[in-house]
Structures are given as structure tokens and as C-alpha cells.
Design a protein around this motif. Structure first.
Motif, short mmCIF file in Angstrom:
data_model
loop_
_atom_site.label_atom_id
_atom_site.label_comp_id
_atom_site.label_asym_id
_atom_site.label_seq_id
_atom_site.Cartn_x
_atom_site.Cartn_y
_atom_site.Cartn_z
N TRP A 11 1.04 -1.22 -0.25
CA TRP A 11 0.04 0.14 -0.03
C TRP A 11 0.86 1.15 0.15
O TRP A 11 1.62 1.61 1.06
CB TRP A 11 -0.91 0.08 1.19
CG TRP A 11 -1.63 1.24 1.29
CD1 TRP A 11 -2.51 1.74 0.39
CD2 TRP A 11 -2.06 1.73 2.54
NE1 TRP A 11 -3.00 2.78 0.87
CE2 TRP A 11 -2.85 3.10 2.16
CE3 TRP A 11 -1.71 1.75 3.92
CZ2 TRP A 11 -3.47 3.87 3.01
CZ3 TRP A 11 -2.26 2.65 4.79
CH2 TRP A 11 -2.97 3.54 4.50
N ARG A 13 1.16 5.26 0.10
CA ARG A 13 0.44 6.26 0.34
C ARG A 13 0.81 7.61 -0.60
O ARG A 13 0.02 8.28 -0.99
CB ARG A 13 0.34 6.49 1.85
CG ARG A 13 -0.57 7.73 2.29
CD ARG A 13 -0.59 7.67 3.75
NE ARG A 13 -1.26 8.77 4.30
CZ ARG A 13 -0.84 9.61 5.22
NH1 ARG A 13 0.24 9.36 5.77
NH2 ARG A 13 -1.50 10.99 5.62
N PHE A 14 2.07 7.57 -0.59
CA PHE A 14 2.67 8.73 -1.39
C PHE A 14 3.69 8.25 -2.40
O PHE A 14 4.51 7.40 -2.27
CB PHE A 14 3.49 9.71 -0.40
CG PHE A 14 2.49 10.50 0.57
CD1 PHE A 14 2.81 10.23 1.76
CD2 PHE A 14 1.62 11.13 0.17
CE1 PHE A 14 2.12 11.05 2.82
CE2 PHE A 14 0.66 11.91 1.04
CZ PHE A 14 1.00 11.88 2.36
N ARG A 19 7.28 11.82 -1.49
CA ARG A 19 7.80 11.51 -0.34
C ARG A 19 8.97 12.45 0.08
O ARG A 19 9.35 13.02 0.71
CB ARG A 19 8.19 10.19 0.01
CG ARG A 19 7.12 9.24 0.53
CD ARG A 19 7.67 8.30 1.52
NE ARG A 19 8.04 7.21 0.79
CZ ARG A 19 7.97 6.23 0.66
NH1 ARG A 19 6.73 5.67 1.03
NH2 ARG A 19 8.65 5.22 -0.18
N TYR B 189 -8.43 11.14 11.80
CA TYR B 189 -9.35 10.81 10.58
C TYR B 189 -10.65 11.48 10.26
O TYR B 189 -10.97 11.38 9.07
CB TYR B 189 -9.54 9.45 10.80
CG TYR B 189 -8.28 8.49 10.52
CD1 TYR B 189 -7.10 8.56 11.40
CD2 TYR B 189 -8.12 7.74 9.34
CE1 TYR B 189 -6.09 7.82 11.31
CE2 TYR B 189 -6.99 7.00 9.05
CZ TYR B 189 -6.12 6.90 9.94
OH TYR B 189 -4.89 6.34 9.66
N LEU C 96 -10.28 11.53 2.12
CA LEU C 96 -9.29 10.30 2.55
C LEU C 96 -9.31 9.28 1.45
O LEU C 96 -10.55 9.49 0.87
CB LEU C 96 -9.57 9.53 3.81
CG LEU C 96 -9.21 10.47 4.98
CD1 LEU C 96 -9.17 9.46 6.29
CD2 LEU C 96 -7.55 10.84 4.92
N THR C 97 -8.26 8.58 1.19
CA THR C 97 -8.38 7.72 -0.06
C THR C 97 -9.39 6.41 0.37
O THR C 97 -9.64 6.35 1.60
CB THR C 97 -7.37 7.00 -0.20
OG1 THR C 97 -6.56 6.31 0.88
CG2 THR C 97 -6.21 7.94 -0.76
N GLU C 100 -7.81 4.20 2.97
CA GLU C 100 -7.66 4.70 4.35
C GLU C 100 -8.78 4.80 5.06
O GLU C 100 -8.98 4.59 6.05
CB GLU C 100 -7.44 6.40 4.09
CG GLU C 100 -5.76 6.35 4.17
CD GLU C 100 -5.48 8.14 3.72
OE1 GLU C 100 -6.05 8.72 3.21
OE2 GLU C 100 -4.23 8.48 4.22
N ARG C 118 -0.35 6.48 10.01
CA ARG C 118 -0.70 5.52 9.05
C ARG C 118 0.17 4.19 9.17
O ARG C 118 0.29 3.37 8.09
CB ARG C 118 -0.89 5.85 7.44
CG ARG C 118 -1.43 7.12 7.28
CD ARG C 118 -2.91 7.27 7.71
NE ARG C 118 -3.61 8.42 6.96
CZ ARG C 118 -3.93 9.44 7.60
NH1 ARG C 118 -3.34 9.70 8.92
NH2 ARG C 118 -4.56 10.36 6.84
N ASN C 142 -6.58 3.57 -4.24
CA ASN C 142 -5.88 4.91 -3.94
C ASN C 142 -6.50 6.07 -4.40
O ASN C 142 -6.03 7.27 -4.36
CB ASN C 142 -4.33 4.86 -4.52
CG ASN C 142 -3.48 4.25 -3.60
OD1 ASN C 142 -3.46 4.07 -2.38
ND2 ASN C 142 -2.70 3.44 -3.98
N ARG C 144 -9.80 8.99 -4.34
CA ARG C 144 -10.14 9.81 -3.04
C ARG C 144 -11.69 9.44 -3.06
O ARG C 144 -12.15 9.05 -3.80
CB ARG C 144 -10.00 11.36 -3.19
CG ARG C 144 -9.13 11.83 -2.29
CD ARG C 144 -8.69 13.13 -2.72
NE ARG C 144 -10.07 14.33 -2.56
CZ ARG C 144 -9.94 15.53 -2.54
NH1 ARG C 144 -9.00 15.89 -2.32
NH2 ARG C 144 -10.85 15.95 -2.62
#
Lengths: 268, 267, 252
Positions: A11, A13-14, A19, B189, C96-97, C100, C118, C142, C144
Motif C-alpha cells: 500500500w 500512500r505517497f 515523499r 481521521y 481520504l482515500t 484509508e 498510518r 488509492n 479519493r
């Protein structure tokens, strides 16, 4: 759930580039803070002394010198209100045209845009106090210098807000006007202006609110308003009068805020 | 039926559509009258303007050529930068919890009321005024400037952030709460994703504001280039004044460019 | 032993005018229980009392050996993470994705620092991916959340709820914001996922035909009380009239 054959997924995220950029920014900020902390000159004795000093000042400010109000503070307050009102109006009168000149869609000449944008940044960077120094030297001490100082400083904000509003306005309506053969001036009046009208009120109210605060301070360099009464009281070490003036400023600011919030609800 | 004949037959007049609103007209007259009155109170007369412009021209002449070579400039500018960085950092760090406490949709009324009072208090006084008091408390120098601008930052970011938090959607928070998340996790969140973009905008604006203010608090002795500028002014050393001003403008412009880049990375 | 046991539940928003008058029911370990009834009769209130999004005025809610009505603070949070919920308007965190959002189902088990960074367990990440694949949204991991359609968002919502490995799944009108075809799809996803993971479902629904089709047990509410509790087949016209009042809408 037979997912035994599912591949182990990672996974992310960036992305790596994201990053890297995020890390670079954090690092730069940390470095800047570290440098600032290291090189700042703080005399420890003064720091330990501080609570004592504050208490000392607070006790000297009590009781508040109410008698000083009508003779000295009230006229200064009135002057401050005039200063800020004039300054807001003048600022709008000067800032709006510059804002239009800085907007790429209203003024398609690049060099005019750049000069206008530079004017906006320049007027904003020079704080009102510094503008006040100039105008006091030019026009002598008094509220005229103060009003002009605030007005010129506001050009930056007002112009920036307006140019952003103009740049975000609907292209279609402008194109339609162009197609009818309207001159640039007519396009501005009938096309852009109606669209930026909400911004006008929002900016005018916001600026007036801030300008009242600014005008309270300019008196410190002689540019009129309640700041001059404050300066006088500080010079004469009359803390009780200082307390009165600070209280007045606080109340006026809160009043103006409430008024502005009410007007905002009605107009916007 | 041609358009022309239609027009002949109709009996609407201009005033049906563009009737001058009496209220609006009165408002314009009132504003104009006020302008004239205020101008008079402020002592704005033609004669004075003339003299002033005369001075102004002499002034501008005195600015050229701008003088950068005095050794005072660099330390002063650096000190202003320090003040701006540190007060932005501390101010924002403090403003975040205060704004959360001030949000009426997250906190019981007495808590949010207190926090909002604190924010209003920080905002009401111009940083220069706070600087004067800070100078009295901790002496001349950058520390007073940092204290003054920290208060200003708390007020600014605190107000905008608490308003942003109050505008978020309750539904998204409700779902996160339903999973059994702790308060901090709900903030992380549920609240943060909704306010992050606006927050970055506020912080950028506030850093810019602090940078400009840090050039000003020196005038009352709270450190930074403002002090250098003020004394140059009083010495009539306008070449130096011009040099300082150009440096300040340059600093602010660099700050703007950096802001755009940082915003892009985090948004 | 039933999974959920509600005893004499009462809820008054305005003192003296109870919305839930005296509700007692037990939910067994498997299958879907549908709650039907007209608007305003307290279906949503009932569901939300179970996981304490709304606080009951009186009564007991027994779940996994505890009375949920009496919990607060940390024990309440620990109980909540054992109950998954699907919402009418999906209630995803839009910025958020998808990934997430699904993983936020584990927030009840994580401390603030790991959550912020995370730093989910690898096994959690794998499970989240598996769930997304199961609901057909693996490619959207991924994206949104606000880029998805309504049906897709609800599937993410279901995945989030199942991610909690809950002992009970609540659903508050999960299909009310969806078109008929998507509604059916969502009901099937919920039924299948719940069956595969052995989770009983309590669903609040106003589309009676969907309730009849997918539930093993139907509870009809009217006027804040349970007026019917049994198999879907038993919902004949008379009973529906008692619940909903009026005959016109029956003549479809």
C-alpha cells in the motif's frame, strides 16, 4: 473467503517524488527553526524577571483612570474612526483599479500585469507603521498621515483579493460581451464588476475591521488617532491611563467585529 | 410582428427596469458627504496636499541611490526572520489545540466559550501594542517580538481554524466514532482531512503576515529590522531607508514564492 | 445465547413523549434481521442506541456480556469496535482515500501516534485489500473517496464495517440513497460478506420488498413498539396495514 492466491499488495500512500518533496520541506523548516533558536539572543535574566515585571505593570495599571476618558481619549477615538473609514474608502478607490490591472483576464498586457502585481506586493510588504513614517515626514504629524498610510498599505490586500476574484470569474459572460463589441471598460463594468461585487463587500468589511486596529497604533509615530494618546500616556509613565486606552481599544475592536459580522450576514 | 412594431406598441418605460432606488442614492450621497466631512476633520486641504507632494518629491529624490552597504542590514534582517519563524511555529503549535477547544461542535459550551475568549483577546490588540507590553516585561530585543507575534498568530490561526472545524460535516465524524476510535483518532481521521487544505492556506498567510510584522515591531524596540529602519529615518538617512525597504520587499517576495511551492507539496 | 439482547428500551427526545416506548428483542448469531416501519417510528433511533450514537433513556442493551447502555469512555469504545455500522449516506471521510477509509475500521485498536502515521499492521493492510477486492473495488484503493459513485461508496462503507471483525453489523437505511438496481447489489454484498464472516446483521430499511427478500427475520415497528416479529413470509397485507397504516400504497 478463499483469498490464498491473492498476491501480497503493497500500500503506497505517497509516490517517491511526493515523499521526497515532503521530506525536503520538513527538513528545510526544521533547519530554519534550529538556526533561529540557536542564533536568537535571549538574555536569561530578563526572561526570569518577566513574570515579576508583568505583575508590577498590572498593579500600576489599577485603578483605571476613568477621568481621562472624555477629555483626551474620546476625541482621539473619534479621530481614529474617521482615519480608518477614510483609509478604507481611499484604499478601495486605489486598490480596485490596480487589482483589475493585475488580473490576467481583464488586462491581457503582461508587463502591465507584472507592474501591477509588483505594486501590490510592495505596498503590502511595507507595513503601515513604515508608511506612516513617510507620510508624517511629508504631511506633518496628524491623522492625515495616518489615513494615507493605512490606505496605501491596504492597496496590496484589496488589489490581491480583487485580482483573484476577477481571475476566477466566469469567462463565458465576458466572452459574450466581447462578442457584442463592448469596449474593455464596458466589459469591466457589465461583465466583471457584478461578479466581484460580493468580494467587494467582503473585502471592504474585512479591511475596515483591520484598519481600525491599525489606526490605533499609528499614533505611536505621530500619525494621529488613539495611538497618540497611548504614546503620550506611555511617555509620561501613566500606566492607569494606558490601561484605560487599552480597554477602550479592546471594546471598540469587539464592537466593530460584531457590527461587521452582522452586516456580513445581511449583505453577503 | 417585427421587433420595431412590438417596441412601438409596448408601454413600458426605462424606469420599469432601471428604477433608481432611492435608498441606494441616499446611501451614495451619505458616503460622499461623509468623505468630505472626514477629509475636513483630518485636515485635508488642497494647500496641504501641494506642500506634501512637494516634500514627497524631495523624499523620493533622497531615496536614490539606495544604500545597502551599511553593516546593520544583515543582522537586522536575520533577526526579523528569526522572529517570524519562531513566532509562526510556536503560535501555530499553540493555536491548534486552542482551536480544537474552541470548536463548538466538538466541545461542551463552557470549554469552547473560554477558548474563544482567549482567541478574541489575542486578536484584539495590534502586535505592536503587545510588543510594547512585551518590551516592558522582557526587555528590548527579539524575545519581545516573538512574544508579540506569537499572540498575533494564536489569534489569527486560532480563529480561522476554529471556524473551519465548525464547518465540517458531522456525518464523517460520526462514522469514525462508530468504529470505536479514541478522541484523538477521531480528530486525526475525521477532522484533520476536512480542514487540512484550508489550514495550510491559513498557515501560509499567517507566516507571510508575521514576516511583515516582524519588520515593524522593531520600531518599539522588539527586535528586527524595524529598529534599524526607524533610526535611519530619524537620522534622515533616506538612502539607507530605501535600501532597507527594498530588502524587505525582496524578503516578502521570496516568502511568497516559497509559500506557493510548499502549498503545492502538501495539498 | 443471543448476540444482542435489548430489554425494555425507552428513548425520549422530549420528556413525556417517548419515541421508543418499550422495545425488547434478541438477535441471534446468523442472518439478517430487517426492521421496517414508517418514518419517525424510531427505527433509526433504535439502531443508533445499540452503538450509543444516541443515548437511551432507559433499558438494557446486552452485547457480549456487557450492558452497552451503561458504558462510557474506554469500555464504550472497546465495545463499539466490536460493532460495525453502515450508514445511509455512506459517511466516508471524503478527502481520504478508499484504502484509508477501509482501514479506519481498525482505529478502535490503534493509538493516536500509529494512526496518524498510518502505521497499520501488515495483516490489516492485506485484509483491507482482500475486502476491497471482494467488493470489486481493488482498483480504486488509492482514489479519493469523493471520486466514487454512491454504490461504490457504500461498498467501501461495508468493507470498513467488516474490517472491524465485528460481532454485529448494524445498517441504518443503507440503500435509501441508492437507485433500485444498486440497492439490490448492496444488499447482496452485505448478505454475502456477513455470511462469509459469520456476522449477524441488523438492518433498518424502509423498502419492504428488499427487507422481505434478503432478511431471515423481519421486525415491524409502529408507534415506537414492536408489532411484528417473525419470518418475512408472514408479512401479509393486514400486518403491513397495522405497521404502516392506510391501504393505498399497498395497491401497487
Amino acid at each position: 473467503m478463499t483469498t490464498a492466491t491473492l498476491e501480497m499488495q503493497r500500500w503506497i500512500r505517497f509516490t517517491p517524488l511526493q515523499r521526497l518533496s515532503r521530506f525536503a520541506v520538513f527538513f528545510a523548516m526544521a533547519a530554519a527553526i534550529a538556526w533561529a533558536l540557536k542564533t536568537i539572543e535571549i538574555i536569561p535574566e530578563f526572561l526570569y524577571d518577566a513574570p515579576e515585571q508583568v505583575v508590577d505593570m498590572a498593579t500600576r495599571m489599577w485603578p483605571i483612570d476613568w477621568d481621562h476618558f472624555w477629555p483626551a481619549v474620546w476625541p482621539a477615538l473619534v479621530e481614529t474612526m474617521h482615519m480608518s473609514a477614510m483609509a478604507t474608502i481611499l484604499g478601495l478607490m486605489m486598490g480596485i483599479p490596480v487589482g483589475f490591472l493585475a488580473a490576467r483576464n481583464a488586462t491581457p498586457f503582461l508587463w502591465v500585469n507584472l507592474i501591477a502585481k509588483f505594486i501590490l506586493v510592495a505596498t503590502r510588504s511595507i507595513s503601515t507603521l513604515i508608511w506612516a513614517l513617510f507620510f508624517v515626514a511629508m504631511f506633518g504629524p496628524g491623522p492625515l498621515a495616518g489615513a494615507l498610510a493605512i490606505a496605501f498599505h491596504s492597496i496590496g490586500f484589496i488589489g490581491k483579493m480583487f485580482s483573484e476574484a476577477v481571475e476566477e470569474s466566469n469567462k463565458g459572460s465576458i466572452e459574450a460581451l466581447q462578442a457584442t463589441g463592448a469596449t474593455r471598460m464596458q466589459q469591466i463594468i457589465m461583465g466583471y464588476w457584478p461578479q466581484v461585487l460580493p468580494t467587494f463587500w467582503s473585502v471592504a468589511l474585512f479591511r475596515w475591521d483591520i484598519n481600525v486596529r491599525e489606526s490605533a497604533v499609528l499614533g505611536l509615530v505621530g500619525a494621529g488617532g488613539i495611538g497618540m494618546a497611548l504614546n503620550a500616556a506611555i511617555d509620561l509613565i501613566q500606566w492607569q491611563r494606558v490601561a484605560l486606552i487599552l480597554l477602550t481599544i479592546f471594546i471598540v475592536v469587539i464592537l466593530i467585529e460584531t457590527i461587521v459580522t452582522q452586516i456580513r450576514k445581511k449583505v453577503i | 410582428m417585427s421587433v420595431a412594431s412590438l417596441a412601438e406598441k409596448s408601454d413600458v418605460t426605462r424606469s420599469d427596469f432601471f428604477a433608481p432606488s432611492l435608498k441606494k442614492r441616499l446611501a451614495y450621497v451619505a458616503v460622499f458627504a461623509y468623505l468630505v466631512y472626514a477629509a475636513a476633520t483630518l485636515g485635508l486641504s488642497l494647500d496641504r496636499i501641494e506642500k506634501g507632494v512637494g516634500y514627497g518629491v524631495r523624499f523620493l529624490a533622497g531615496f536614490f541611490p539606495p544604500n545597502f552597504t551599511e553593516t546593520d542590514i544583515i543582522p537586522g534582517l536575520l533577526e526579523s526572520l528569526q522572529i517570524a519563524f519562531l513566532s509562526s511555529l510556536i503560535g501555530t503549535a499553540l493555536a491548534i489545540p486552542i482551536a480544537i477547544l474552541a470548536a463548538r461542535n466538538l466541545m461542551p459550551p463552557w470549554v469552547s466559550w473560554l477558548a474563544r475568549l482567549l482567541i478574541i483577546f489575542c486578536r484584539s490588540f495590534h502586535p505592536v501594542i503587545v510588543a510594547i507590553i512585551a518590551v516592558k516585561a522582557v526587555g528590548f530585543g527579539a524575545l519581545a517580538g516573538i512574544i508579540a507575534l506569537t499572540f498575533a498568530s494564536i489569534g489569527f490561526v486560532g480563529k480561522l481554524l476554529s471556524e473551519a472545524i465548525e464547518e465540517i460535516s458531522k456525518k464523517q465524524i460520526e462514522a469514525v466514532r462508530a468504529t470505536g476510535a479514541s478522541f484523538m483518532n477521531v480528530i486525526a481521521y475525521g477532522v484533520v482531512p476536512q480542514v487540512m487544505n484550508r489550514f495550510i492556506g491559513f498557515v501560509a498567510y499567517e507566516t507571510d503576515s508575521n514576516l511583515r510584522n516582524s519588520t515593524m515591531v522593531g520600531v518599539v524596540g522588539a527586535g528586527g529590522i524595524g529598529g534599524t529602519l526607524f533610526s535611519a529615518f530619524q537620522r534622515f538617512d533616506y538612502n539607507f531607508v530605501a535600501g532597507i525597504i527594498i530588502c524587505i520587499i525582496g524578503l516578502v517576495m521570496i516568502g511568497e514564492v516559497l509559500q506557493i511551492y510548499v502549498k503545492r507539496v502538501f495539498r | 445465547m443471543s448476540t444482542l439482547s435489548i430489554k425494555h428500551l425507552v428513548k425520549e427526545y422530549v420528556p413525556g413523549k417517548p419515541v421508543l416506548k418499550d422495545i425488547s428483542l434478541d438477535i441471534e448469531g446468523r442472518g439478517i434481521t430487517a426492521i421496517i416501519g414508517p418514518s419517525g417510528t424510531g427505527k433509526s433511533t433504535l439502531i443508533r442506541c445499540v452503538n450509543r450514537l444516541i443515548d437511551p433513556t432507559a433499558g438494557e442493551i446486552l452485547f457480549e456480556g456487557q450492558d452497552l447502555a451503561k458504558l462510557s469512555g474506554q469500555p464504550l469504545r472497546e465495545a463499539r469496535r466490536r460493532i460495525g455500522m453502515v450508514f445511509q449516506e455512506y459517511n466516508l471521510v471524503e478527502r481520504l482515500t478508499v484504502m484509508e477509509n477501509v482501514l479506519s475500521g481498525r482505529l478502535g485498536y490503534m493509538n493516536a501516534w500509529s494512526a496518524w502515521r498510518r502505521k497499520f499492521d501488515e495483516s490489516d493492510i492485506q485484509k483491507a485489500f482482500a475486502l476491497l477486492t471482494r467488493v470489486g473495488l481493488a482498483d480504486f484503493a488509492n482514489r479519493r473517496a469523493d471520486e466514487l459513485s454512491g454504490g461504490q461508496r457504500q461498498r467501501v462503507g461495508i468493507a470498513r464495517a467488516v474490517m472491524q471483525s465485528p460481532g454485529l453489523l448494524l445498517a441504518d437505511e443503507p440503500t435509501s440513497s441508492l437507485d433500485p438496481k444498486t440497492s439490490v447489489e448492496i444488499m447482496e454484498v452485505m448478505r454475502d460478506l456477513a455470511a462469509e464472516n459469520n456476522i449477524p446483521v441488523m438492518i433498518n430499511i424502509h423498502q419492504v420488498d428488499l427487507g422481505k427478500r434478503y432478511a431471515q427475520r423481519v421486525i415491524g415497528m409502529s408507534g415506537g413498539l414492536v408489532v411484528y416479529d417473525g419470518a418475512p413470509d408472514g408479512l401479509d397485507a393486514d400486518i403491513l396495514k397495522t405497521i404502516y397504516g392506510g391501504q393505498d400504497w399497498l395497491a401497487t
